[in-house]
Design a protein around this motif. Structure first.
Motif, PDB file in Angstrom:
ATOM      1  N   GLY A   1       0.810  -1.210   0.000  1.00 35.19           N
ATOM      2  CA  GLY A   1       0.000   0.000   0.000  1.00 35.19           C
ATOM      3  C   GLY A   1       0.842   1.257   0.000  1.00 35.19           C
ATOM      4  N   LEU A   2       1.900   1.271   0.808  1.00 31.73           N
ATOM      5  CA  LEU A   2       2.768   2.439   0.884  1.00 31.73           C
ATOM      6  C   LEU A   2       3.559   2.630  -0.410  1.00 31.73           C
ATOM      7  CD1 LEU A   2       4.080   2.025   4.544  1.00 31.73           C
ATOM      8  CD2 LEU A   2       2.391   3.683   3.710  1.00 31.73           C
ATOM      9  N   ILE A   3       4.064   1.526  -0.964  1.00 28.54           N
ATOM     10  CA  ILE A   3       4.804   1.618  -2.220  1.00 28.54           C
ATOM     11  C   ILE A   3       3.899   2.133  -3.333  1.00 28.54           C
ATOM     12  CG2 ILE A   3       5.818   0.211  -4.064  1.00 28.54           C
ATOM     13  CD1 ILE A   3       7.781   0.782  -1.872  1.00 28.54           C
ATOM     14  N   PHE A   4       2.655   1.690  -3.343  1.00 25.49           N
ATOM     15  CA  PHE A   4       1.717   2.181  -4.350  1.00 25.49           C
ATOM     16  C   PHE A   4       1.553   3.693  -4.232  1.00 25.49           C
ATOM     17  CE2 PHE A   4      -2.603   3.409  -5.565  1.00 25.49           C
ATOM     18  CZ  PHE A   4      -2.599   2.994  -6.902  1.00 25.49           C
ATOM     19  N   LEU A   5       1.391   4.187  -3.015  1.00 28.31           N
ATOM     20  CA  LEU A   5       1.227   5.626  -2.809  1.00 28.31           C
ATOM     21  C   LEU A   5       2.472   6.398  -3.232  1.00 28.31           C
ATOM     22  CD1 LEU A   5      -0.528   5.630   0.689  1.00 28.31           C
ATOM     23  CD2 LEU A   5      -1.578   5.965  -1.554  1.00 28.31           C
ATOM     24  N   LEU A   6       3.648   5.804  -3.010  1.00 24.18           N
ATOM     25  CA  LEU A   6       4.896   6.479  -3.386  1.00 24.18           C
ATOM     26  C   LEU A   6       5.102   6.462  -4.893  1.00 24.18           C
ATOM     27  CD1 LEU A   6       7.450   7.865  -2.287  1.00 24.18           C
ATOM     28  CD2 LEU A   6       8.531   5.604  -2.203  1.00 24.18           C
ATOM     29  N   ALA A   7       4.683   5.367  -5.527  1.00 20.47           N
ATOM     30  CA  ALA A   7       4.953   5.204  -6.959  1.00 20.47           C
ATOM     31  C   ALA A   7       3.942   5.905  -7.854  1.00 20.47           C
ATOM     32  CB  ALA A   7       4.990   3.710  -7.304  1.00 20.47           C
ATOM     33  N   VAL A   8       2.772   6.225  -7.333  1.00 15.65           N
ATOM     34  CA  VAL A   8       1.763   6.903  -8.160  1.00 15.65           C
ATOM     35  C   VAL A   8       2.391   8.127  -8.832  1.00 15.65           C
ATOM     36  CG1 VAL A   8      -0.309   8.333  -8.023  1.00 15.65           C
ATOM     37  CG2 VAL A   8      -0.272   6.116  -6.906  1.00 15.65           C
ATOM     38  N   PRO A   9       2.360   8.199 -10.168  1.00 16.96           N
ATOM     39  CA  PRO A   9       3.136   9.222 -10.893  1.00 16.96           C
ATOM     40  C   PRO A   9       2.477  10.591 -10.939  1.00 16.96           C
ATOM     41  CG  PRO A   9       1.976   7.837 -12.450  1.00 16.96           C
ATOM     42  CD  PRO A   9       1.673   7.266 -11.093  1.00 16.96           C
ATOM     43  N   ALA A  10       2.077  11.104  -9.783  1.00 15.68           N
ATOM     44  CA  ALA A  10       1.347  12.379  -9.750  1.00 15.68           C
ATOM     45  C   ALA A  10       2.193  13.533 -10.281  1.00 15.68           C
ATOM     46  CB  ALA A  10       0.891  12.667  -8.317  1.00 15.68           C
ATOM     47  N   ALA A  11       3.468  13.604  -9.864  1.00 12.82           N
ATOM     48  CA  ALA A  11       4.319  14.709 -10.303  1.00 12.82           C
ATOM     49  C   ALA A  11       4.524  14.676 -11.813  1.00 12.82           C
ATOM     50  CB  ALA A  11       5.660  14.646  -9.574  1.00 12.82           C
ATOM     51  N   HIS A  12       4.700  13.486 -12.372  1.00 17.08           N
ATOM     52  CA  HIS A  12       4.950  13.370 -13.808  1.00 17.08           C
ATOM     53  C   HIS A  12       3.686  13.662 -14.612  1.00 17.08           C
ATOM     54  CE1 HIS A  12       7.679  10.672 -11.555  1.00 17.08           C
ATOM     55  NE2 HIS A  12       8.577  11.293 -12.286  1.00 17.08           N
ATOM     56  N   VAL A  13       2.536  13.224 -14.093  1.00 22.34           N
ATOM     57  CA  VAL A  13       1.257  13.549 -14.731  1.00 22.34           C
ATOM     58  C   VAL A  13       1.052  15.065 -14.755  1.00 22.34           C
ATOM     59  CG1 VAL A  13      -1.234  13.452 -14.336  1.00 22.34           C
ATOM     60  CG2 VAL A  13       0.117  11.351 -14.280  1.00 22.34           C
ATOM     61  N   LEU A  14       1.392  15.718 -13.650  1.00 27.95           N
ATOM     62  CA  LEU A  14       1.250  17.176 -13.569  1.00 27.95           C
ATOM     63  C   LEU A  14       2.162  17.865 -14.585  1.00 27.95           C
ATOM     64  CD1 LEU A  14       0.288  19.801 -12.266  1.00 27.95           C
ATOM     65  CD2 LEU A  14       2.002  19.454 -10.463  1.00 27.95           C
ATOM     66  N   MET A  15       3.427  17.441 -14.648  1.00 28.72           N
ATOM     67  CA  MET A  15       4.373  18.083 -15.568  1.00 28.72           C
ATOM     68  C   MET A  15       3.984  17.860 -17.025  1.00 28.72           C
ATOM     69  SD  MET A  15       8.064  17.451 -13.739  1.00 28.72           S
ATOM     70  CE  MET A  15       7.748  15.736 -13.334  1.00 28.72           C
ATOM     71  N   LEU A  16       3.559  16.655 -17.342  1.00 27.42           N
ATOM     72  CA  LEU A  16       3.134  16.400 -18.718  1.00 27.42           C
ATOM     73  C   LEU A  16       1.916  17.243 -19.060  1.00 27.42           C
ATOM     74  CD1 LEU A  16       3.733  14.760 -21.226  1.00 27.42           C
ATOM     75  CD2 LEU A  16       2.220  12.967 -20.365  1.00 27.42           C
ATOM     76  N   GLY A  17       1.011  17.395 -18.102  1.00 28.10           N
ATOM     77  CA  GLY A  17      -0.149  18.254 -18.327  1.00 28.10           C
ATOM     78  C   GLY A  17       0.236  19.694 -18.593  1.00 28.10           C
ATOM     79  N   VAL A  18       1.251  20.186 -17.883  1.00 26.46           N
ATOM     80  CA  VAL A  18       1.730  21.554 -18.104  1.00 26.46           C
ATOM     81  C   VAL A  18       2.234  21.725 -19.535  1.00 26.46           C
ATOM     82  CG1 VAL A  18       3.532  23.219 -17.472  1.00 26.46           C
ATOM     83  CG2 VAL A  18       2.269  22.011 -15.690  1.00 26.46           C
ATOM     84  N   LEU A  19       3.021  20.748 -20.017  1.00 24.86           N
ATOM     85  CA  LEU A  19       3.540  20.848 -21.381  1.00 24.86           C
ATOM     86  C   LEU A  19       2.424  20.754 -22.417  1.00 24.86           C
ATOM     87  CD1 LEU A  19       6.875  18.793 -21.364  1.00 24.86           C
ATOM     88  CD2 LEU A  19       6.551  21.255 -21.281  1.00 24.86           C
ATOM     89  N   VAL A  20       1.495  19.821 -22.206  1.00 20.91           N
ATOM     90  CA  VAL A  20       0.371  19.697 -23.136  1.00 20.91           C
ATOM     91  C   VAL A  20      -0.444  20.986 -23.155  1.00 20.91           C
ATOM     92  CG1 VAL A  20      -1.787  18.473 -23.606  1.00 20.91           C
ATOM     93  CG2 VAL A  20       0.257  17.184 -22.938  1.00 20.91           C
ATOM     94  N   GLN A  21      -0.621  21.594 -21.993  1.00 18.52           N
ATOM     95  CA  GLN A  21      -1.357  22.856 -21.907  1.00 18.52           C
ATOM     96  C   GLN A  21      -0.662  23.955 -22.706  1.00 18.52           C
ATOM     97  OE1 GLN A  21      -1.398  24.600 -17.990  1.00 18.52           O
ATOM     98  NE2 GLN A  21      -3.239  25.811 -18.407  1.00 18.52           N
ATOM     99  N   LEU A  22       0.659  24.042 -22.578  1.00 15.02           N
ATOM    100  CA  LEU A  22       1.408  25.076 -23.291  1.00 15.02           C
ATOM    101  C   LEU A  22       1.405  24.841 -24.801  1.00 15.02           C
ATOM    102  CD1 LEU A  22       4.453  25.471 -20.879  1.00 15.02           C
ATOM    103  CD2 LEU A  22       2.607  27.117 -21.246  1.00 15.02           C
ATOM    104  N   ILE A  23       1.444  23.555 -25.202  1.00 17.40           N
ATOM    105  CA  ILE A  23       1.478  23.237 -26.632  1.00 17.40           C
ATOM    106  C   ILE A  23       0.125  23.452 -27.292  1.00 17.40           C
ATOM    107  CG2 ILE A  23       1.790  21.355 -28.302  1.00 17.40           C
ATOM    108  CD1 ILE A  23       3.834  20.154 -26.331  1.00 17.40           C
ATOM    109  N   THR A  24      -0.945  23.038 -26.604  1.00 18.86           N
ATOM    110  CA  THR A  24      -2.280  23.046 -27.223  1.00 18.86           C
ATOM    111  C   THR A  24      -3.131  24.248 -26.852  1.00 18.86           C
ATOM    112  OG1 THR A  24      -3.256  21.777 -25.400  1.00 18.86           O
ATOM    113  CG2 THR A  24      -2.261  20.532 -27.224  1.00 18.86           C
ATOM    114  N   GLY A  25      -2.842  24.859 -25.695  1.00 13.54           N
ATOM    115  CA  GLY A  25      -3.646  25.983 -25.251  1.00 13.54           C
ATOM    116  C   GLY A  25      -4.884  25.589 -24.478  1.00 13.54           C
TER     117      GLY A  25
END
Length: 465
Positions: free
Chosen positions: A114-138
């Motif tokens: 359970g703890l490893i799952f919470l640590l591994a969830v790629p929240a930071a990477h999902v956020l960063m990819l969303g930022v780039l997609v937002q900048l590219i697409t508007g």
């Protein structure tokens, strides 16, 4: 066109992965047969997937970001290579929950999962990819996060770790080419003395203006390396113990090189972007848009996209494997490998959904590292070290180990919630007349150590009677 070709190549490499067989070991660990080159490429790009967070941290801490977010990770990666890499590869277990279950029983293994799952969830990477997609697409941030997560993880469902490794090789090359290109361009057109002269005084402080107590706090956070499931998975998947150990040594050199490229670029962004962007995660994309010609701009964007996507895929794989193999597979031992693999893929979906929720709620990569990551690391660190290092001779019973992990996480999580409610996200406290960012890791680690120490005392008393 360049970005489209790069994304097509990245997805093509991922989808073209051909597994040697249908075994779960091949799917999750590439048959434990990664060569040195493949190992280095995937570990470097995955462990450096927080690239937009580097821009955010440099905007906040200046040159001190290297001391706070670079040096501690070199140190603990060195510790990992010297003391853990061989043991992780030699062990029959390929995951941290599996190892702790073998050492202290199924209850500890389940809690660790359970703890490893919470640590591994790629929240930071999902956020960063969303930022780039937002900048590219508007489009707005939340839809951008959804689109980026869906498209970025598609090839994982078929090829597992091998698909991630194939994509990582291209991402590894592009991250260095992209950041070298923009840094060289900036140095040629704006001298380093120009950069230095246009930085605020506080950004020239090698401690990031934090004071040595806070530096120590950030340094301890670098112990994340020792319990990171993505790091562990790749070492466990190396062809030989020597490959894993020497590969980590090589990775440290590449991480240092990329730190110099990425932090140098961020300092130029701070000097050149006026006014400074309110969102530190947009620092690199905005600099590239302002100073680079169209061709190099696309190359630079590909460097950022590649490393974020492969890191997101890598941690999604670990999260899904934790659900499918370490939780469901062990709860229902009669499940076939095909069923476990199916549950692993279901785990990918669950991990991405949770990551999206976290990314929308905590819209800062540094906060996700410092708050969420710290809450889990404090609970895991000591049991994981004891599980792999027999010299520690931890004799506490499984009940004590379970209690230490659970109590540490509950305390750290409560502390995180308290910080959010009181608008004190870094959990600042007054210590010896100084403002100290206590964070979530230190309270959890202290609770864990105290309970494990009590367990040691109890086990000795039982042994004497």
């Amino acid at each position: 066109m360049v970005v489209g070709a790069f994304l097509a190549a990245l997805l093509g490499l991922g989808f073209s992965a051909r597994l040697r067989d249908n075994s779960l070991l091949q799917y999750l660990a590439a048959g434990r047969d990664l060569s040195t080159g493949a190992f280095v490429a995937t570990l470097v790009s995955t462990w450096y997937g927080g690239i937009l967070g580097v821009g955010e941290s440099v905007q906040t801490y200046g040159v001190g970001a290297w001391l706070l977010f670079g040096v501690p990770y070199y140190f603990f990666a060195l510790i990992y290579a010297l003391f853990l890499a061989k043991r992780v590869r030699v062990a029959e277990q390929i995951s941290i929950p599996e190892r702790l279950a073998a050492r202290w029983g199924p209850s500890v293994g389940l809690l660790t999962s359970g703890l490893i799952f919470l640590l591994a969830v790629p929240a930071a990477h999902v956020l960063m990819l969303g930022v780039l997609v937002q900048l590219i697409t508007g489009i707005s941030r939340t839809p951008a996060i959804l689109v980026g997560t869906l498209v970025g993880t598609l090839f994982l469902y078929r090829g597992g770790l091998l698909a991630d490794v194939r994509a990582s090789v291209l991402a590894f090359l592009m991250m260095y080419v992209g950041f070298a290109a923009i840094l060289i361009w900036c140095v040629v057109h704006y001298s380093p003395t120009y950069q230095w002269a246009h930085l605020d005084r506080k950004l020239k402080d090698w401690t990031g203006g934090q004071g040595w107590l806070n530096v120590a706090g950030y340094f301890i956070l670098g112990a994340w390396t020792l319990v990171d499931p993505g790091f562990h998975q790749r070492v466990a998947s190396a062809a030989t113990p020597r490959t894993g150990r020497n590969g980590v040594f090589i990775c440290i050199g590449f991480w240092y090189l990329f730190d110099m490229l990425s932090m140098g670029t961020a300092l130029y962004a701070i000097a050149l972007l006026k006014p400074a962007p309110a969102d530190g995660m947009t620092l690199y994309p905005l600099l590239g848009d302002q100073v680079l010609p169209s061709g190099l701009k696309a190359v630079f964007l590909c460097g950022m996209l590649g490393t974020i996507v492969t890191a997101m895929v890598g941690y999604t794989l670990v999260s899904g494997a934790t659900i499918g193999r370490d939780i469901v597979g062990r709860a229902i031992p009669s499940l076939s490998e095909a069923r476990v693999k199916l549950m692993t893929r279901v785990g990918f979906v669950i991990a991405c959904m949770i990551a999206i929720c976290l990314a929308v709620t905590i819209d800062s990569v540094v906060d996700l590292w410092y708050q969420w990551g710290g809450a889990v690391i404090g609970a895991l660190l000591l049991p994981v070290l004891a599980g792999y290092l027999p010299r520690l001779k931890l004799r506490a019973s499984p009940a004590w180990v379970f209690a230490s992990m659970l109590a540490a996480f509950i305390i750290s999580f409560w502390w995180l919630v308290h910080g959010k409610r009181t608008d004190n996200p870094y959990l600042m406290v007054n210590l010896a007349g100084q403002q100290f960012a206590l964070g979530t890791l230190i309270p959890g680690l202290l609770i864990s150590a105290l309970i494990l120490a009590a367990g040691e005392v109890a086990s000795k008393r039982i042994a004497k009677t």
